[in-house]
Motif scaffolding. Structure first.
Motif, PDB file in Angstrom:
ATOM      1  N   ARG A  38       4.186  34.461 107.667  1.00 26.30           N
ATOM      2  CA  ARG A  38       3.656  33.756 108.840  1.00 26.30           C
ATOM      3  C   ARG A  38       2.375  33.018 108.484  1.00 26.30           C
ATOM      4  N   GLU A  39       1.501  33.674 107.723  1.00 25.99           N
ATOM      5  CA  GLU A  39       0.246  33.039 107.314  1.00 25.99           C
ATOM      6  C   GLU A  39       0.510  31.777 106.500  1.00 25.99           C
ATOM      7  N   MET A  40       1.561  31.816 105.671  1.00 25.12           N
ATOM      8  CA  MET A  40       1.893  30.696 104.803  1.00 25.12           C
ATOM      9  C   MET A  40       2.746  29.636 105.496  1.00 25.12           C
ATOM     10  N   GLY A  41       3.151  29.890 106.730  1.00 20.57           N
ATOM     11  CA  GLY A  41       4.003  28.937 107.426  1.00 20.57           C
ATOM     12  C   GLY A  41       5.455  29.030 107.018  1.00 20.57           C
ATOM     13  N   ALA A  42       5.823  30.131 106.349  1.00 19.86           N
ATOM     14  CA  ALA A  42       7.188  30.274 105.845  1.00 19.86           C
ATOM     15  C   ALA A  42       8.142  30.831 106.885  1.00 19.86           C
ATOM     16  N   THR A  43       7.654  31.099 108.108  1.00 24.16           N
ATOM     17  CA  THR A  43       8.541  31.593 109.154  1.00 24.16           C
ATOM     18  C   THR A  43       9.074  30.447 110.016  1.00 24.16           C
ATOM     19  N   ARG A  44       8.732  29.221 109.669  1.00 26.14           N
ATOM     20  CA  ARG A  44       9.252  28.062 110.397  1.00 26.14           C
ATOM     21  C   ARG A  44       9.971  27.139 109.428  1.00 26.14           C
ATOM     22  N   ASP A  45      10.679  26.185 109.967  1.00 29.09           N
ATOM     23  CA  ASP A  45      11.462  25.256 109.164  1.00 29.09           C
ATOM     24  C   ASP A  45      10.628  24.010 108.864  1.00 29.09           C
ATOM     25  N   TRP A  46      10.454  23.688 107.560  1.00 29.65           N
ATOM     26  CA  TRP A  46       9.652  22.535 107.155  1.00 29.65           C
ATOM     27  C   TRP A  46      10.558  21.452 106.571  1.00 29.65           C
ATOM     28  N   PRO A  47      10.670  20.309 107.234  1.00 33.07           N
ATOM     29  CA  PRO A  47      11.442  19.208 106.655  1.00 33.07           C
ATOM     30  C   PRO A  47      10.711  18.575 105.483  1.00 33.07           C
ATOM     31  N   VAL A  48      11.443  18.309 104.413  1.00 38.65           N
ATOM     32  CA  VAL A  48      10.860  17.788 103.174  1.00 38.65           C
ATOM     33  C   VAL A  48      11.636  16.556 102.724  1.00 38.65           C
ATOM     34  N   VAL A  49      10.933  15.572 102.187  1.00 42.51           N
ATOM     35  CA  VAL A  49      11.576  14.406 101.597  1.00 42.51           C
ATOM     36  C   VAL A  49      11.239  14.365 100.111  1.00 42.51           C
ATOM     37  N   ILE A  50      12.252  14.086  99.272  1.00 39.89           N
ATOM     38  CA  ILE A  50      12.059  13.974  97.831  1.00 39.89           C
ATOM     39  C   ILE A  50      12.231  12.521  97.423  1.00 39.89           C
ATOM     40  N   VAL A  51      11.263  11.982  96.699  1.00 39.03           N
ATOM     41  CA  VAL A  51      11.318  10.598  96.229  1.00 39.03           C
ATOM     42  C   VAL A  51      11.432  10.590  94.707  1.00 39.03           C
ATOM     43  N   GLY A  52      12.458   9.900  94.209  1.00 43.23           N
ATOM     44  CA  GLY A  52      12.708   9.832  92.780  1.00 43.23           C
ATOM     45  C   GLY A  52      13.872  10.744  92.427  1.00 43.23           C
ATOM     46  N   ILE A  53      15.080  10.190  92.372  1.00 45.65           N
ATOM     47  CA  ILE A  53      16.269  11.022  92.176  1.00 45.65           C
ATOM     48  C   ILE A  53      16.837  10.804  90.778  1.00 45.65           C
ATOM     49  N   GLY A  54      15.971  11.009  89.776  1.00 47.16           N
ATOM     50  CA  GLY A  54      16.427  11.055  88.398  1.00 47.16           C
ATOM     51  C   GLY A  54      16.859  12.478  88.081  1.00 47.16           C
ATOM     52  N   ASN A  55      16.769  12.860  86.809  1.00 46.36           N
ATOM     53  CA  ASN A  55      17.188  14.213  86.435  1.00 46.36           C
ATOM     54  C   ASN A  55      16.389  15.286  87.163  1.00 46.36           C
ATOM     55  N   LEU A  56      15.069  15.108  87.219  1.00 44.09           N
ATOM     56  CA  LEU A  56      14.228  16.097  87.890  1.00 44.09           C
ATOM     57  C   LEU A  56      14.504  16.121  89.386  1.00 44.09           C
ATOM     58  N   GLY A  57      14.614  14.940  89.990  1.00 41.95           N
ATOM     59  CA  GLY A  57      14.900  14.867  91.415  1.00 41.95           C
ATOM     60  C   GLY A  57      16.210  15.545  91.774  1.00 41.95           C
ATOM     61  N   HIS A  58      17.235  15.349  90.926  1.00 43.76           N
ATOM     62  CA  HIS A  58      18.517  16.024  91.125  1.00 43.76           C
ATOM     63  C   HIS A  58      18.328  17.544  91.101  1.00 43.76           C
ATOM     64  N   ALA A  59      17.581  18.021  90.107  1.00 40.16           N
ATOM     65  CA  ALA A  59      17.369  19.463  89.977  1.00 40.16           C
ATOM     66  C   ALA A  59      16.642  20.027  91.196  1.00 40.16           C
ATOM     67  N   LEU A  60      15.632  19.304  91.666  1.00 36.91           N
ATOM     68  CA  LEU A  60      14.890  19.759  92.838  1.00 36.91           C
ATOM     69  C   LEU A  60      15.765  19.763  94.081  1.00 36.91           C
ATOM     70  N   ALA A  61      16.589  18.732  94.233  1.00 42.56           N
ATOM     71  CA  ALA A  61      17.469  18.650  95.398  1.00 42.56           C
ATOM     72  C   ALA A  61      18.466  19.800  95.424  1.00 42.56           C
ATOM     73  N   ASN A  62      18.869  20.264  94.244  1.00 34.79           N
ATOM     74  CA  ASN A  62      19.850  21.347  94.154  1.00 34.79           C
ATOM     75  C   ASN A  62      19.213  22.737  94.137  1.00 34.79           C
ATOM     76  N   TYR A  63      17.892  22.792  94.190  1.00 35.57           N
ATOM     77  CA  TYR A  63      17.190  24.070  94.113  1.00 35.57           C
ATOM     78  C   TYR A  63      17.375  24.863  95.407  1.00 35.57           C
ATOM     79  N   SER A  64      18.065  25.986  95.322  1.00 34.13           N
ATOM     80  CA  SER A  64      18.371  26.783  96.518  1.00 34.13           C
ATOM     81  C   SER A  64      17.133  27.464  97.089  1.00 34.13           C
ATOM     82  N   GLY A  65      16.083  27.593  96.276  1.00 35.36           N
ATOM     83  CA  GLY A  65      14.875  28.258  96.737  1.00 35.36           C
ATOM     84  C   GLY A  65      14.169  27.544  97.874  1.00 35.36           C
ATOM     85  N   PHE A  66      14.374  26.240  98.009  1.00 30.54           N
ATOM     86  CA  PHE A  66      13.761  25.517  99.123  1.00 30.54           C
ATOM     87  C   PHE A  66      14.235  26.100 100.456  1.00 30.54           C
ATOM     88  N   ARG A  67      15.545  26.142 100.625  1.00 27.71           N
ATOM     89  CA  ARG A  67      16.112  26.602 101.892  1.00 27.71           C
ATOM     90  C   ARG A  67      15.750  28.055 102.171  1.00 27.71           C
TER      91      ARG A  67
END
Length: 221
Positions: free
Chosen positions: A83-112
């Motif tokens: 709660r202190e970190m704001g992790a009890t709510r849903d945070w919309p995120v945008v990723i800019v730059g969809i090269g190899n790293l961007g692909h990896a970040l987009a597929n990272y299950s830890g975000f959700r």
């Protein structure tokens, strides 16, 4: 156990402590998954890789969540830190730059799993537009402003080459984004109201190489 008072809530938490809170949260999650319901400060500190005095000092900024002689309720403390970190709510995120790293970040299950929802993937390369990555369609960078407005985005991730990063950051800030996670190997210049966290993978590797070099020079011939 007691909740924090209004004075506690207004208390400023040091940045070094803030940086360790995710480590404590991860350690608590591991303990909970293992079936541990109550842990001592020593046990939690060992799981987090810090000393117990530092852990108790860090947690004191959050409030009185431990019981003397008993320890911490694992799930309760995990919720309070989240709660202190704001992790009890849903945070919309945008990723800019969809090269190899961007692909990896987009597929990272830890975000959700940690409360972050990738609502848009943006790239300046028209050949990438329409590509679907992790269930999200890659769109033009020019759509940034409308996406931020539509989804209420406050957090942006930059995974572009260094040369493009500052311009991307400027447009993010102009669109209303107030927190940026920067993977580009460059220092960003933003206003004081914008929080920037930099992830420099090459720097971390160089630090490891330094330690390996020291070990090699200290080994007996």
């Amino acid at each position: 156990m007691t909740a924090r008072t209004s004075n506690d809530t207004a208390r400023e938490i040091p940045e070094a402590t803030v940086a360790r809170l995710p480590v404590y949260l991860r350690a608590l999650s591991t303990l909970s998954e293992a079936g541990t319901t109550v842990c001592s400060s020593e046990d939690l500190a060992a799981a987090a890789g810090v000393n117990s005095a530092k852990l108790r000092k860090d947690l004191s900024y959050l409030g009185s969540y431990g019981t003397r002689g008993v320890g911490y309720d694992v799930d309760y403390l995990r919720y309070q830190i989240a709660r202190e970190m704001g992790a009890t709510r849903d945070w919309p995120v945008v990723i800019v730059g969809i090269g190899n790293l961007g692909h990896a970040l987009a597929n990272y299950s830890g975000f959700r799993s940690r409360g972050f929802r990738v609502v848009a993937l943006l790239d300046a390369d028209g050949q990438r537009h329409g590509e679907v990555v992790a269930g999200v369609v890659v769109r033009a960078f020019d759509d940034l402003r409308s996406i931020v407005r539509e989804h209420g985005v406050a957090i942006g991730v930059i995974a572009t080459p260094a040369a493009a990063a500052q311009d991307v950051a400027d447009q993010m800030v102009d669109a209303g984004i107030t927190s940026i996670l920067n993977f580009a190997p460059t220092v960003l210049s933003v206003g004081p109201h914008v929080a920037v966290s930099k992830v420099d993978l090459s720097k971390e590797l160089q630090v490891l190489a330094y330690h390996e070099q020291r070990k090699a020079t200290q080994e007996p011939a």
